[in-house]
Each structure stands twice: as structure tokens, then as C-alpha cells.
Motif scaffolding. Structure first.
Motif, mmCIF file in Angstrom:
data_model
loop_
_atom_site.group_PDB
_atom_site.id
_atom_site.type_symbol
_atom_site.label_atom_id
_atom_site.label_comp_id
_atom_site.label_asym_id
_atom_site.label_seq_id
_atom_site.Cartn_x
_atom_site.Cartn_y
_atom_site.Cartn_z
ATOM 1 N N PRO A 5 0.830 -1.218 0.000
ATOM 2 C CA PRO A 5 0.000 0.000 0.000
ATOM 3 C C PRO A 5 0.860 1.262 0.000
ATOM 4 N N ASN A 6 0.276 2.344 -0.502
ATOM 5 C CA ASN A 6 0.930 3.649 -0.394
ATOM 6 C C ASN A 6 0.925 4.091 1.060
ATOM 7 N N CYS A 7 1.819 4.977 1.400
ATOM 8 C CA CYS A 7 1.913 5.496 2.769
ATOM 9 C C CYS A 7 0.632 6.254 3.123
ATOM 10 N N PRO A 8 -0.013 5.928 4.247
ATOM 11 C CA PRO A 8 -1.238 6.631 4.635
ATOM 12 C C PRO A 8 -0.969 8.069 5.094
ATOM 13 N N GLN A 9 0.266 8.392 5.391
ATOM 14 C CA GLN A 9 0.583 9.730 5.877
ATOM 15 C C GLN A 9 0.930 10.682 4.731
ATOM 16 N N CYS A 10 1.834 10.274 3.832
ATOM 17 C CA CYS A 10 2.267 11.173 2.761
ATOM 18 C C CYS A 10 1.772 10.755 1.385
ATOM 19 N N GLY A 11 1.262 9.510 1.249
ATOM 20 C CA GLY A 11 0.704 9.043 -0.003
ATOM 21 C C GLY A 11 1.713 8.501 -1.010
ATOM 22 N N GLU A 12 2.993 8.499 -0.675
ATOM 23 C CA GLU A 12 4.019 8.007 -1.604
ATOM 24 C C GLU A 12 3.929 6.482 -1.751
ATOM 25 N N GLY A 13 4.392 5.964 -2.874
ATOM 26 C CA GLY A 13 4.301 4.549 -3.162
ATOM 27 C C GLY A 13 5.599 3.788 -2.978
ATOM 28 N N TYR A 16 8.051 -0.175 1.871
ATOM 29 C CA TYR A 16 8.660 -1.502 1.947
ATOM 30 C C TYR A 16 8.256 -2.138 3.264
ATOM 31 N N LYS A 17 8.420 -3.460 3.345
ATOM 32 C CA LYS A 17 8.008 -4.196 4.530
ATOM 33 C C LYS A 17 9.234 -4.615 5.322
ATOM 34 N N ASP A 18 9.190 -4.383 6.635
ATOM 35 C CA ASP A 18 10.250 -4.769 7.561
ATOM 36 C C ASP A 18 9.607 -5.621 8.647
ATOM 37 N N ASN A 19 9.706 -6.941 8.504
ATOM 38 C CA ASN A 19 9.012 -7.903 9.376
ATOM 39 C C ASN A 19 7.512 -7.643 9.318
ATOM 40 N N HIS A 20 6.893 -7.221 10.412
ATOM 41 C CA HIS A 20 5.445 -6.994 10.433
ATOM 42 C C HIS A 20 5.076 -5.536 10.187
ATOM 43 N N LEU A 21 6.055 -4.661 9.986
ATOM 44 C CA LEU A 21 5.805 -3.229 9.784
ATOM 45 C C LEU A 21 5.925 -2.843 8.316
ATOM 46 N N TYR A 22 5.071 -1.912 7.902
ATOM 47 C CA TYR A 22 5.250 -1.239 6.623
ATOM 48 C C TYR A 22 6.011 0.051 6.945
ATOM 49 N N VAL A 23 6.954 0.418 6.093
ATOM 50 C CA VAL A 23 7.779 1.598 6.341
ATOM 51 C C VAL A 23 7.787 2.474 5.092
ATOM 52 N N PHE A 28 9.224 8.455 6.815
ATOM 53 C CA PHE A 28 9.608 7.594 7.942
ATOM 54 C C PHE A 28 8.427 7.125 8.790
ATOM 55 N N HIS A 29 7.230 7.154 8.204
ATOM 56 C CA HIS A 29 6.037 6.658 8.902
ATOM 57 C C HIS A 29 6.060 5.125 8.894
ATOM 58 N N GLU A 30 5.679 4.512 10.023
ATOM 59 C CA GLU A 30 5.593 3.060 10.147
ATOM 60 C C GLU A 30 4.179 2.683 10.564
ATOM 61 N N TRP A 31 3.656 1.584 10.003
ATOM 62 C CA TRP A 31 2.324 1.127 10.364
ATOM 63 C C TRP A 31 2.206 -0.371 10.130
ATOM 64 N N THR A 32 1.140 -0.952 10.705
ATOM 65 C CA THR A 32 0.899 -2.393 10.596
ATOM 66 C C THR A 32 -0.412 -2.640 9.840
ATOM 67 N N ASP A 33 -0.693 -3.908 9.569
ATOM 68 C CA ASP A 33 -1.972 -4.269 8.946
ATOM 69 C C ASP A 33 -3.138 -3.853 9.845
ATOM 70 N N ALA A 34 -2.978 -4.030 11.147
ATOM 71 C CA ALA A 34 -4.032 -3.657 12.096
ATOM 72 C C ALA A 34 -4.298 -2.154 12.052
#
Length: 115
Positions: A5-13, A16-23, A28-34
Motif C-alpha cells: 500500500p501507499n503510505c497513509p501519511q504522505c501518499g508516496e508509493g 517496503y516491509k520490515d518484518n510486520h511493519l510497513y515503512v 519515515f512513517h511506520e504502520w501495521t496491517d491492524a
């Protein structure tokens, strides 16, 4: 290749995925599936019974509501619903009521009319 998915904060595409986090390397926003599921649920609007409301729906009021010096009776029909984002003075929907015109309402005080 993964469809991330694109970043929910800045919208950039560039996500990348780092273990269970999207980065997002851009902001530098980080988020999870939840987090994504919670944000999607928060963006939806529901009536008193938990039915999802969308633009164009018709609803009825579930109780008598003050309207200036007058009152809207319980069961008053409101049509041509429009979801308000962001909320206006605590009201999250706008609708047309015959004889009154366009008014703001709270979704928790209406019930969706099934077509």
C-alpha cells in the motif's frame, strides 16, 4: 512482486516491509496491517444499528430532535444523505428533510432505510 500500500501519511508509493511493519522511506512513517484496518473502519460512517451509511442513502430519525425553536419528530425521513469528512460541529452527515431543507445530523441518531 508484492503489491504494497501507499503510505497513509504522505501518499508516496515507495513503501517496503520490515518484518510486520510497513515503512515509508519518504516520511519515515511506520504502520501495521491492524493500523490500516482500524483507519479503514474509522473512515466509515454507521447508523444507530451499525449499518454502513453512504452518500445518497435515506434515513429516519430514531428520536425527537431539536431543530432551532422547532423539533424533528421521531421517524422523520431525511433523504439525499451526504457523509461529512471532517465533521461539522459534531455532525457527520447532511441530509434533506421535506419542509425544512438541508440539515446536519449525527449518524448515531438515525436509522438507514433499506431500499
Amino acid at each position: 512482486m508484492l503489491d504494497l500500500p501507499n503510505c497513509p501519511q504522505c501518499g508516496e508509493g515507495y513503501t517496503y516491509k520490515d518484518n510486520h511493519l510497513y515503512v515509508c522511506p519518504m516520511c519515515f512513517h511506520e504502520w501495521t496491517d491492524a493500523d490500516m484496518e482500524a483507519a479503514e473502519l474509522a473512515s466509515k460512517t454507521f447508523d444507530f444499528n451499525g449499518a454502513e451509511l453512504s452518500d445518497g442513502d435515506s434515513v429516519t430519525t430514531i428520536k425527537e430532535l431539536p431543530l432551532g425553536k422547532d423539533r424533528l419528530k421521531q421517524g422523520t425521513r431525511a433523504t439525499k444523505l451526504k457523509i461529512l469528512k471532517p465533521e461539522v460541529n459534531g455532525h457527520d452527515i447532511e441530509a434533506t428533510v421535506d419542509g425544512v431543507g438541508r440539515i446536519y445530523l449525527k449518524s448515531k441518531l438515525v436509522k438507514k432505510i433499506e431500499k
